[in-house]
Design a protein around this motif. Structure first.
Motif, PDB file in Angstrom:
ATOM      1  N   GLN A  36       0.819  -1.193  -0.081  1.00  0.00           N
ATOM      2  CA  GLN A  36       0.117   0.080   0.071  1.00  0.00           C
ATOM      3  C   GLN A  36       0.788   1.370   0.052  1.00  0.00           C
ATOM      4  O   GLN A  36       1.763   1.441   1.053  1.00  0.00           O
ATOM      5  CB  GLN A  36      -0.814  -0.066   1.172  1.00  0.00           C
ATOM      6  N   PHE A  37       0.839   2.213  -1.004  1.00  0.00           N
ATOM      7  CA  PHE A  37       1.572   3.432  -1.196  1.00  0.00           C
ATOM      8  C   PHE A  37       0.792   4.652  -0.552  1.00  0.00           C
ATOM      9  O   PHE A  37      -0.249   4.334  -0.405  1.00  0.00           O
ATOM     10  CB  PHE A  37       1.964   3.509  -2.699  1.00  0.00           C
ATOM     11  N   SER A  38       1.498   5.610  -0.392  1.00  0.00           N
ATOM     12  CA  SER A  38       1.060   6.809  -0.035  1.00  0.00           C
ATOM     13  C   SER A  38      -0.017   7.675  -1.026  1.00  0.00           C
ATOM     14  O   SER A  38      -0.620   8.345  -0.548  1.00  0.00           O
ATOM     15  CB  SER A  38       2.163   7.774   0.392  1.00  0.00           C
ATOM     16  N   GLN A  39       0.262   7.170  -2.361  1.00  0.00           N
ATOM     17  CA  GLN A  39      -0.376   7.865  -3.355  1.00  0.00           C
ATOM     18  C   GLN A  39      -0.338   6.963  -4.406  1.00  0.00           C
ATOM     19  O   GLN A  39       0.428   5.853  -4.437  1.00  0.00           O
ATOM     20  CB  GLN A  39       0.356   9.110  -3.699  1.00  0.00           C
ATOM     21  N   PRO A  40      -1.261   7.068  -5.493  1.00  0.00           N
ATOM     22  CA  PRO A  40      -1.412   5.986  -6.481  1.00  0.00           C
ATOM     23  C   PRO A  40       0.073   5.900  -7.350  1.00  0.00           C
ATOM     24  O   PRO A  40       0.711   6.936  -7.615  1.00  0.00           O
ATOM     25  CB  PRO A  40      -2.296   6.760  -7.721  1.00  0.00           C
ATOM     26  N   VAL A  41       0.248   4.817  -7.884  1.00  0.00           N
ATOM     27  CA  VAL A  41       1.484   4.486  -8.365  1.00  0.00           C
ATOM     28  C   VAL A  41       1.122   3.956  -9.918  1.00  0.00           C
ATOM     29  O   VAL A  41       0.269   3.305  -9.937  1.00  0.00           O
ATOM     30  CB  VAL A  41       2.575   3.732  -7.736  1.00  0.00           C
ATOM     31  N   VAL A  42       2.186   4.213 -10.856  1.00  0.00           N
ATOM     32  CA  VAL A  42       2.017   3.453 -12.062  1.00  0.00           C
ATOM     33  C   VAL A  42       3.305   3.030 -12.604  1.00  0.00           C
ATOM     34  O   VAL A  42       4.373   3.501 -12.123  1.00  0.00           O
ATOM     35  CB  VAL A  42       1.554   4.682 -12.971  1.00  0.00           C
ATOM     36  N   ALA A  43       3.274   2.080 -13.485  1.00  0.00           N
ATOM     37  CA  ALA A  43       4.575   1.311 -14.039  1.00  0.00           C
ATOM     38  C   ALA A  43       4.790   2.145 -15.222  1.00  0.00           C
ATOM     39  O   ALA A  43       4.114   2.346 -16.147  1.00  0.00           O
ATOM     40  CB  ALA A  43       4.262  -0.085 -14.307  1.00  0.00           C
ATOM     41  N   LYS A  44       6.013   2.490 -15.463  1.00  0.00           N
ATOM     42  CA  LYS A  44       6.649   3.188 -16.589  1.00  0.00           C
ATOM     43  C   LYS A  44       6.584   2.207 -17.614  1.00  0.00           C
ATOM     44  O   LYS A  44       7.152   1.033 -17.661  1.00  0.00           O
ATOM     45  CB  LYS A  44       8.012   3.806 -16.139  1.00  0.00           C
ATOM     46  N   GLU A  49       0.936  -6.333 -10.220  1.00  0.00           N
ATOM     47  CA  GLU A  49      -0.195  -5.922 -10.575  1.00  0.00           C
ATOM     48  C   GLU A  49      -0.762  -4.385 -10.030  1.00  0.00           C
ATOM     49  O   GLU A  49      -0.647  -4.466  -8.566  1.00  0.00           O
ATOM     50  CB  GLU A  49      -1.439  -6.819 -10.372  1.00  0.00           C
ATOM     51  N   PHE A  50      -1.120  -3.325 -10.725  1.00  0.00           N
ATOM     52  CA  PHE A  50      -1.345  -1.984 -10.034  1.00  0.00           C
ATOM     53  C   PHE A  50      -2.661  -1.709 -10.204  1.00  0.00           C
ATOM     54  O   PHE A  50      -3.332  -1.884 -10.993  1.00  0.00           O
ATOM     55  CB  PHE A  50      -0.364  -1.096 -10.978  1.00  0.00           C
ATOM     56  N   ARG A  51      -2.976  -0.940  -9.110  1.00  0.00           N
ATOM     57  CA  ARG A  51      -4.209  -0.371  -9.114  1.00  0.00           C
ATOM     58  C   ARG A  51      -4.349   0.470  -7.843  1.00  0.00           C
ATOM     59  O   ARG A  51      -4.424   0.489  -6.727  1.00  0.00           O
ATOM     60  CB  ARG A  51      -5.449  -1.548  -8.776  1.00  0.00           C
ATOM     61  N   ASP A  52      -4.452   1.967  -8.377  1.00  0.00           N
ATOM     62  CA  ASP A  52      -4.352   2.983  -7.525  1.00  0.00           C
ATOM     63  C   ASP A  52      -3.109   2.907  -6.687  1.00  0.00           C
ATOM     64  O   ASP A  52      -1.902   2.898  -7.092  1.00  0.00           O
ATOM     65  CB  ASP A  52      -5.677   3.216  -6.809  1.00  0.00           C
ATOM     66  N   ASN A  53      -3.695   2.953  -5.289  1.00  0.00           N
ATOM     67  CA  ASN A  53      -2.280   2.920  -4.414  1.00  0.00           C
ATOM     68  C   ASN A  53      -1.691   1.867  -3.957  1.00  0.00           C
ATOM     69  O   ASN A  53      -0.929   1.771  -3.017  1.00  0.00           O
ATOM     70  CB  ASN A  53      -3.028   3.553  -3.092  1.00  0.00           C
ATOM     71  N   PHE A  54      -2.376   0.651  -4.507  1.00  0.00           N
ATOM     72  CA  PHE A  54      -1.931  -0.712  -4.168  1.00  0.00           C
ATOM     73  C   PHE A  54      -1.114  -1.419  -5.509  1.00  0.00           C
ATOM     74  O   PHE A  54      -1.496  -1.188  -6.550  1.00  0.00           O
ATOM     75  CB  PHE A  54      -3.206  -1.642  -3.615  1.00  0.00           C
ATOM     76  N   VAL A  55      -0.142  -2.365  -5.065  1.00  0.00           N
ATOM     77  CA  VAL A  55       0.512  -3.059  -5.901  1.00  0.00           C
ATOM     78  C   VAL A  55       0.450  -4.626  -5.313  1.00  0.00           C
ATOM     79  O   VAL A  55       0.887  -4.862  -4.154  1.00  0.00           O
ATOM     80  CB  VAL A  55       2.133  -2.859  -6.184  1.00  0.00           C
ATOM     81  N   LYS A 106       2.082   9.577  -9.896  1.00  0.00           N
ATOM     82  CA  LYS A 106       1.152  10.267 -10.809  1.00  0.00           C
ATOM     83  C   LYS A 106       1.777  11.813 -10.925  1.00  0.00           C
ATOM     84  O   LYS A 106       1.462  12.362 -11.825  1.00  0.00           O
ATOM     85  CB  LYS A 106      -0.276  10.427 -10.508  1.00  0.00           C
ATOM     86  N   ASN A 107       2.359  12.135  -9.940  1.00  0.00           N
ATOM     87  CA  ASN A 107       3.093  13.511 -10.013  1.00  0.00           C
ATOM     88  C   ASN A 107       4.444  13.438 -10.754  1.00  0.00           C
ATOM     89  O   ASN A 107       5.278  14.346 -10.707  1.00  0.00           O
ATOM     90  CB  ASN A 107       3.410  14.074  -8.546  1.00  0.00           C
ATOM     91  N   GLY A 108       4.768  12.360 -11.163  1.00  0.00           N
ATOM     92  CA  GLY A 108       6.165  12.049 -11.983  1.00  0.00           C
ATOM     93  C   GLY A 108       7.355  11.936 -11.249  1.00  0.00           C
ATOM     94  O   GLY A 108       8.524  11.938 -11.917  1.00  0.00           O
ATOM     95  N   ILE A 109       7.239  12.013  -9.912  1.00  0.00           N
ATOM     96  CA  ILE A 109       8.386  11.438  -8.954  1.00  0.00           C
ATOM     97  C   ILE A 109       8.418   9.797  -8.793  1.00  0.00           C
ATOM     98  O   ILE A 109       7.589   9.488  -8.420  1.00  0.00           O
ATOM     99  CB  ILE A 109       8.339  12.273  -7.842  1.00  0.00           C
ATOM    100  N   PRO A 110       9.746   9.393  -9.038  1.00  0.00           N
ATOM    101  CA  PRO A 110       9.726   7.846  -8.994  1.00  0.00           C
ATOM    102  C   PRO A 110       9.817   7.217  -7.585  1.00  0.00           C
ATOM    103  O   PRO A 110      10.046   8.121  -6.305  1.00  0.00           O
ATOM    104  CB  PRO A 110      11.242   7.575  -9.721  1.00  0.00           C
ATOM    105  N   VAL A 111       9.533   6.168  -7.384  1.00  0.00           N
ATOM    106  CA  VAL A 111       9.274   5.503  -6.096  1.00  0.00           C
ATOM    107  C   VAL A 111      10.693   5.136  -5.629  1.00  0.00           C
ATOM    108  O   VAL A 111      11.593   4.655  -6.420  1.00  0.00           O
ATOM    109  CB  VAL A 111       8.457   4.203  -6.081  1.00  0.00           C
TER     110      VAL A 111
END
Length: 265
Positions: A119-127, A149-155, A183-188
């Motif tokens: 569970q992440f602090s904000q939505p994450v996406v795979a480049k 598998e990505f869905r909003d704040n969860f992987v 989604k703000n463009g900053i990497p994990v």
């Protein structure tokens, strides 16, 4: 982490300002030829993160994607300066919201059958639709590539080589592709999670269907259904139906109680 903490505390003491802000630039990806799989830079990044998490009035600019292979001093200084400016605007001047300045970070991790859910602090996406630098390990501590598998704040992480995941890590090496962004463009930032206890299950099991863990097929209440040919979204639909039935029953109970009390008065 201890050395950086001592340094910041000493400078604050020397300047006579215990609240002096410090903004930390986390190390980017870097490796000399032949040292790509080493983890010493990942460990240093972890130490910087620990100092940031424990010291008040500090900020951390994540620069995982700003490194250059075989070059200790990468040419891209603009991105680093921009992320430092975002930290200053949020941490020091309170001029922008956290979502605009902060890199996503893992808040919680849950075990669910053969999956490891983050569970992440904000939505994450795979480049570019891929995130091949997640790894899972069982109790033997041997890491294997994981499917994410990505869905909003969860992987949701799984691996055919790890039947019961015990720990995970992301980008835990000196050099690899940086694949996951907010989604703000900053990497994990690279990170690792220790072995989970057997009781570290989804904490929202009692609230069926209301969390994205459930939508990813992670709710332990639905374990008997996992053998059916349903995808995660189908699991979520079933859970929401169950949750809706529960709310209808609760409303009927309240209505019956009100009628009964009115009748007896």
């Amino acid at each position: 982490a201890q050395l950086l903490t001592v340094l910041i505390n000493r400078w604050r003491k020397d300047w006579g300002d215990e609240t002096m802000p410090f903004l930390i630039v986390q190390l980017p990806m870097f490796s000399y030829e032949g040292e790509e799989s080493r983890t010493n830079w990942a460990e240093l990044r972890e130490a910087q993160m620990q100092a940031f998490r424990t010291l008040r009035n500090t900020g951390l600019a994540v620069t995982m994607d700003c490194g250059e292979y075989n070059n200790m001093h990468p040419a891209d200084k603009r991105t680093i300066a921009h992320r430092l400016a975002l930290q200053a605007l949020y941490r020091v001047y309170r001029a922008i919201p956290a979502m605009d300045a902060e890199a996503p970070y893992c808040k919680n991790a849950y075990a669910s059958g053969g999956a490891y859910i983050l569970q992440f602090s904000q939505p994450v996406v795979a480049k570019d639709g891929e995130a091949a630098v997640f790894e899972l390990a069982g109790t033997d501590g041997v890491y294997y590539p994981a499917v994410a598998e990505f869905r909003d704040n969860f992987v949701r992480l799984t691996s055919p080589n790890v039947r019961i995941p015990a720990s995970m890590r992301y980008a835990w090496r000196n050099w690899c592709d940086v694949g996951v962004y907010g989604k703000n463009g900053i990497p994990v930032a690279s990170f690792r999670m220790p072995k989970l206890s057997d009781s570290k299950e989804c904490p929202q099991v009692c609230n069926v269907g209301s969390c994205m863990v459930c939508l990813l097929g992670g709710c332990p209440l639905l374990e008997p259904l996992r053998q059916l040919p349903f995808d995660p979204i189908a699991f979520g639909m079933i859970e929401h139906i169950m949750f809706g039935i529960g709310k209808i029953g609760f409303c009927l109970l309240i209505l019956y109680s009100n009628i009964f009390c009115h009748w007896n008065t």
